[in-house]
Design a protein around this motif. Structure first.
Motif, PDB file in Angstrom:
ATOM      1  N   VAL A 162       0.781  -1.231   0.028  1.00 30.55           N
ATOM      2  CA  VAL A 162       0.252   0.050   0.000  1.00 30.55           C
ATOM      3  C   VAL A 162       0.874   1.240   0.026  1.00 30.55           C
ATOM      4  O   VAL A 162       0.917   1.880  -0.763  1.00 30.55           O
ATOM      5  N   ASP A 163       1.825   1.438   0.945  1.00 28.87           N
ATOM      6  CA  ASP A 163       2.444   2.717   1.119  1.00 28.87           C
ATOM      7  C   ASP A 163       3.942   2.524   1.446  1.00 28.87           C
ATOM      8  O   ASP A 163       4.497   3.369   1.010  1.00 28.87           O
ATOM      9  N   TYR A 164       4.043   2.075   2.555  1.00 28.10           N
ATOM     10  CA  TYR A 164       5.428   1.848   3.525  1.00 28.10           C
ATOM     11  C   TYR A 164       6.150   0.600   2.744  1.00 28.10           C
ATOM     12  O   TYR A 164       7.238   0.657   2.996  1.00 28.10           O
ATOM     13  N   GLY A 165       5.452  -0.336   2.744  1.00 25.45           N
ATOM     14  CA  GLY A 165       6.091  -1.623   2.489  1.00 25.45           C
ATOM     15  C   GLY A 165       6.274  -2.464   3.998  1.00 25.45           C
ATOM     16  O   GLY A 165       6.026  -1.878   5.062  1.00 25.45           O
ATOM     17  N   SER A 166       6.458  -3.546   3.987  1.00 26.86           N
ATOM     18  CA  SER A 166       6.631  -4.568   4.954  1.00 26.86           C
ATOM     19  C   SER A 166       8.093  -4.767   5.593  1.00 26.86           C
ATOM     20  O   SER A 166       8.647  -3.965   6.272  1.00 26.86           O
ATOM     21  N   ALA A 167       8.654  -5.394   4.646  1.00 29.29           N
ATOM     22  CA  ALA A 167      10.152  -5.940   4.804  1.00 29.29           C
ATOM     23  C   ALA A 167      10.916  -4.948   4.778  1.00 29.29           C
ATOM     24  O   ALA A 167      11.900  -4.376   5.467  1.00 29.29           O
ATOM     25  N   LEU A 168      10.877  -3.765   3.689  1.00 26.73           N
ATOM     26  CA  LEU A 168      11.551  -2.777   3.478  1.00 26.73           C
ATOM     27  C   LEU A 168      11.264  -1.432   4.195  1.00 26.73           C
ATOM     28  O   LEU A 168      12.151  -0.507   4.329  1.00 26.73           O
ATOM     29  N   SER A 169      10.021  -1.493   5.022  1.00 27.25           N
ATOM     30  CA  SER A 169       9.669  -0.431   5.808  1.00 27.25           C
ATOM     31  C   SER A 169      10.918  -0.074   6.819  1.00 27.25           C
ATOM     32  O   SER A 169      11.219   1.096   7.034  1.00 27.25           O
ATOM     33  N   PRO A 170      11.358  -0.969   7.610  1.00 28.44           N
ATOM     34  CA  PRO A 170      12.464  -0.874   8.697  1.00 28.44           C
ATOM     35  C   PRO A 170      13.692  -0.485   7.852  1.00 28.44           C
ATOM     36  O   PRO A 170      14.503   0.448   8.338  1.00 28.44           O
ATOM     37  N   VAL A 171      13.860  -0.910   6.784  1.00 29.13           N
ATOM     38  CA  VAL A 171      15.073  -0.245   5.835  1.00 29.13           C
ATOM     39  C   VAL A 171      15.105   1.023   5.508  1.00 29.13           C
ATOM     40  O   VAL A 171      15.988   1.814   5.855  1.00 29.13           O
ATOM     41  N   TYR A 172      13.904   1.565   4.989  1.00 26.77           N
ATOM     42  CA  TYR A 172      13.535   3.002   4.683  1.00 26.77           C
ATOM     43  C   TYR A 172      13.782   3.818   5.814  1.00 26.77           C
ATOM     44  O   TYR A 172      14.442   4.808   5.859  1.00 26.77           O
ATOM     45  N   ALA A 173      13.267   3.309   7.029  1.00 21.27           N
ATOM     46  CA  ALA A 173      13.263   3.960   8.235  1.00 21.27           C
ATOM     47  C   ALA A 173      14.617   4.167   8.761  1.00 21.27           C
ATOM     48  O   ALA A 173      14.967   5.405   9.269  1.00 21.27           O
ATOM     49  N   ALA A 174      15.481   3.238   8.817  1.00 19.76           N
ATOM     50  CA  ALA A 174      16.865   3.253   8.967  1.00 19.76           C
ATOM     51  C   ALA A 174      17.625   4.251   8.268  1.00 19.76           C
ATOM     52  O   ALA A 174      18.395   5.057   8.588  1.00 19.76           O
ATOM     53  N   HIS A 175      17.416   4.056   6.776  1.00 21.89           N
ATOM     54  CA  HIS A 175      17.874   4.983   5.995  1.00 21.89           C
ATOM     55  C   HIS A 175      17.578   6.542   6.024  1.00 21.89           C
ATOM     56  O   HIS A 175      18.471   7.373   6.241  1.00 21.89           O
ATOM     57  N   ARG A 176      16.342   6.686   6.385  1.00 18.44           N
ATOM     58  CA  ARG A 176      15.794   7.850   6.721  1.00 18.44           C
ATOM     59  C   ARG A 176      16.466   8.584   7.885  1.00 18.44           C
ATOM     60  O   ARG A 176      16.553   9.909   8.375  1.00 18.44           O
ATOM     61  N   SER A 177      16.572   7.546   9.086  1.00 15.41           N
ATOM     62  CA  SER A 177      17.167   8.188  10.255  1.00 15.41           C
ATOM     63  C   SER A 177      18.810   8.392  10.301  1.00 15.41           C
ATOM     64  O   SER A 177      19.422   8.824  11.293  1.00 15.41           O
ATOM     65  N   GLY A 178      19.220   8.350   9.091  1.00  8.15           N
ATOM     66  CA  GLY A 178      20.743   8.718   8.784  1.00  8.15           C
ATOM     67  C   GLY A 178      21.716   7.385   9.063  1.00  8.15           C
ATOM     68  O   GLY A 178      22.856   7.609   8.978  1.00  8.15           O
ATOM     69  N   LYS A 179      21.111   6.042   9.174  1.00 11.72           N
ATOM     70  CA  LYS A 179      21.998   5.233   9.193  1.00 11.72           C
ATOM     71  C   LYS A 179      22.599   4.382   8.008  1.00 11.72           C
ATOM     72  O   LYS A 179      21.786   4.838   6.956  1.00 11.72           O
ATOM     73  N   GLN A 180      23.691   4.236   7.876  1.00  8.30           N
ATOM     74  CA  GLN A 180      24.209   3.555   6.619  1.00  8.30           C
ATOM     75  C   GLN A 180      23.652   2.161   6.347  1.00  8.30           C
ATOM     76  O   GLN A 180      24.081   1.330   7.263  1.00  8.30           O
ATOM     77  N   VAL A 181      22.918   1.889   5.389  1.00 10.37           N
ATOM     78  CA  VAL A 181      22.280   0.658   5.233  1.00 10.37           C
ATOM     79  C   VAL A 181      22.494   0.227   3.880  1.00 10.37           C
ATOM     80  O   VAL A 181      22.744   1.108   2.706  1.00 10.37           O
ATOM     81  N   PHE A 182      22.911  -1.126   3.605  1.00 16.70           N
ATOM     82  CA  PHE A 182      23.055  -1.541   2.245  1.00 16.70           C
ATOM     83  C   PHE A 182      22.236  -2.756   1.940  1.00 16.70           C
ATOM     84  O   PHE A 182      22.147  -3.582   2.722  1.00 16.70           O
ATOM     85  N   VAL A 183      21.530  -2.796   0.811  1.00 15.78           N
ATOM     86  CA  VAL A 183      20.692  -3.945   0.665  1.00 15.78           C
ATOM     87  C   VAL A 183      21.338  -4.871  -0.410  1.00 15.78           C
ATOM     88  O   VAL A 183      21.457  -4.550  -1.597  1.00 15.78           O
ATOM     89  N   TYR A 184      21.197  -6.336  -0.170  1.00 16.60           N
ATOM     90  CA  TYR A 184      21.326  -7.215  -1.378  1.00 16.60           C
ATOM     91  C   TYR A 184      19.749  -7.578  -1.850  1.00 16.60           C
ATOM     92  O   TYR A 184      18.839  -8.191  -0.767  1.00 16.60           O
ATOM     93  N   ALA A 185      19.624  -7.266  -3.067  1.00 12.66           N
ATOM     94  CA  ALA A 185      17.887  -7.577  -3.581  1.00 12.66           C
ATOM     95  C   ALA A 185      18.191  -9.072  -4.264  1.00 12.66           C
ATOM     96  O   ALA A 185      18.678  -8.871  -5.294  1.00 12.66           O
TER      97      ALA A 185
END
Ligand code: MRU
Length: 350
Positions: A162-185
């Motif tokens: 719908v809007d935020y996602g389930s598995a990726l929602s924590p990833v987006y939240a982490a990224h927006r909060s300034g954490k360095q995250v890297f995703v293997y898709a």
């Protein structure tokens, strides 16, 4: 979610028309599909114009609402539509959850119906799922350390929920909060939801990522290149077993072997407490051509299907698998993070 700076939802309703992002065309073309009646909406689900448990659920809810609008006082029409919508795809719990909620809301008695109440309920379901996924992002972010390398399978981002996602929602939240995250898709054969959709979403959100072949995960994990896995789910059942896109089970087995936390993120609308174990989850088998052919734009920009397999060989195409609760580190829901065997707490809260 924003596409080219404009806010979109994966699915919404305008008047009696259901509007959806045409996911089969992504990432090559961004187009909105308009489903004018409930049968059109059914086709969007079965043909995967819309896919992902939450987006399927929201669409099914809107389709049920359309059936009330179209059916008026014709209870037989509404009943038939209810069955047709539920038969579009078998695995995602959100589909059944949404159809039944909208059906109950719109049925005042066996002979009296309210399209207005049905439509309102369908909007409520989409809004609740979006809010639940926002909350999943907030809670899941606490599990993600700065510098984390996260593997995910299929697409459980905002296109799927719908809007935020389930598995990726924590990833987006982490990224927006300034954490360095890297995703293997994970590319996620056969339909390539990871390569096509997750990668497209992550690029939109400026999250650093790479696409990996489905069979590369174990190698990366064995070399200490993956810190955690987060996947979505199409149905979680009472004992904590989790159905998700085919290939998830293999990742969970390998993650446990290498001691890598394996998280599942899903709102409570994905949990089916009427199903005791994963063995009871209906697993969809899709057409063999999804395995045998791949599609993409040719030099003229027209979509082409290309045979990528030995001519004359058949293919087997189970679309989902079940990861046993024992392989799941925890399930991130809007109400908290639970060990799979603790999920029953949520049932008693309802
Ligand atoms: O067959 P799909 O694309 O509808 O698959 C469902 C999914 O999107 C996934 O299994 C996903 O990982 C979980 S649903 C948000």
């Amino acid at each position: 979610m924003k596409v080219n700076g404009k806010h979109f939802r994966t699915v919404w309703m305008e008047g009696s028309t259901v509007c959806l992002i045409e996911q089969n065309l992504l990432p090559f073309e961004f187009r909105i599909f308009r489903a004018e009646n409930y049968r059109d909406s059914c086709r969007t689900i079965s043909s995967m114009i819309v896919r992902g448990a939450g987006a399927i659920g929201a669409t099914a809810g809107f389709a049920m609402a359309q059936a009330f609008v179209e059916g008026g006082d014709d209870g037989g029409f509404i009943e038939k539509a209810r069955e047709e919508i539920k038969n579009t795809r078998p695995t995602a719990q959100n589909l059944f959850y949404a159809v039944e909620r909208v059906y109950r809301a719109g049925s005042l008695s066996t002979a009296q119906f309210s399209a207005e109440r049905a439509v309102n309920e369908a909007f409520r379901i989409a809004d609740e799922d979006a809010e639940a996924c926002r909350q999943i992002g907030k809670l899941g972010n606490e599990l993600i350390s700065d510098g984390s390398r996260i593997e995910t399978h299929c697409n459980a981002g905002w296109l799927a929920f719908v809007d935020y996602g389930s598995a990726l929602s924590p990833v987006y939240a982490a990224h927006r909060s300034g954490k360095q995250v890297f995703v293997y898709a994970d590319e996620t054969r056969p339909r390539g939801q990871g390569a096509r959709l997750t990668a497209w979403e992550l690029k939109n959100e400026n999250v650093p990522h790479v696409i990996i072949a489905d069979n590369a995960g174990a190698h990366l994990m064995s070399h200490g290149m993956v810190d955690m896995m987060i996947v979505g789910s199409d149905r979680i059942v009472a004992n904590g077993d989790v159905a998700n896109k085919i290939g998830t089970l293999e990742k969970a087995i390998v993650a446990q072997y290498y001691g890598i936390p394996f998280y599942v993120a899903a709102p409570s609308s994905t949990i089916d407490f009427d199903c005791a174990t994963g063995a009871d989850i209906p697993i969809e088998h899709r057409h063999q051509d999804e395995v045998l052919y791949q599609s993409g734009p040719n030099a003229n920009g027209e979509t082409e299907n290309i045979l990528i397999s030995s001519p004359g060989s058949d293919a087997l195409n189970p679309a989902f698998d079940v990861t046993p609760a024992g392989l799941v580190t925890a399930i991130i829901t809007e109400s908290g993070i639970f060990k799979p065997q603790e999920l029953a707490v949520l049932n008693s809260q309802n």
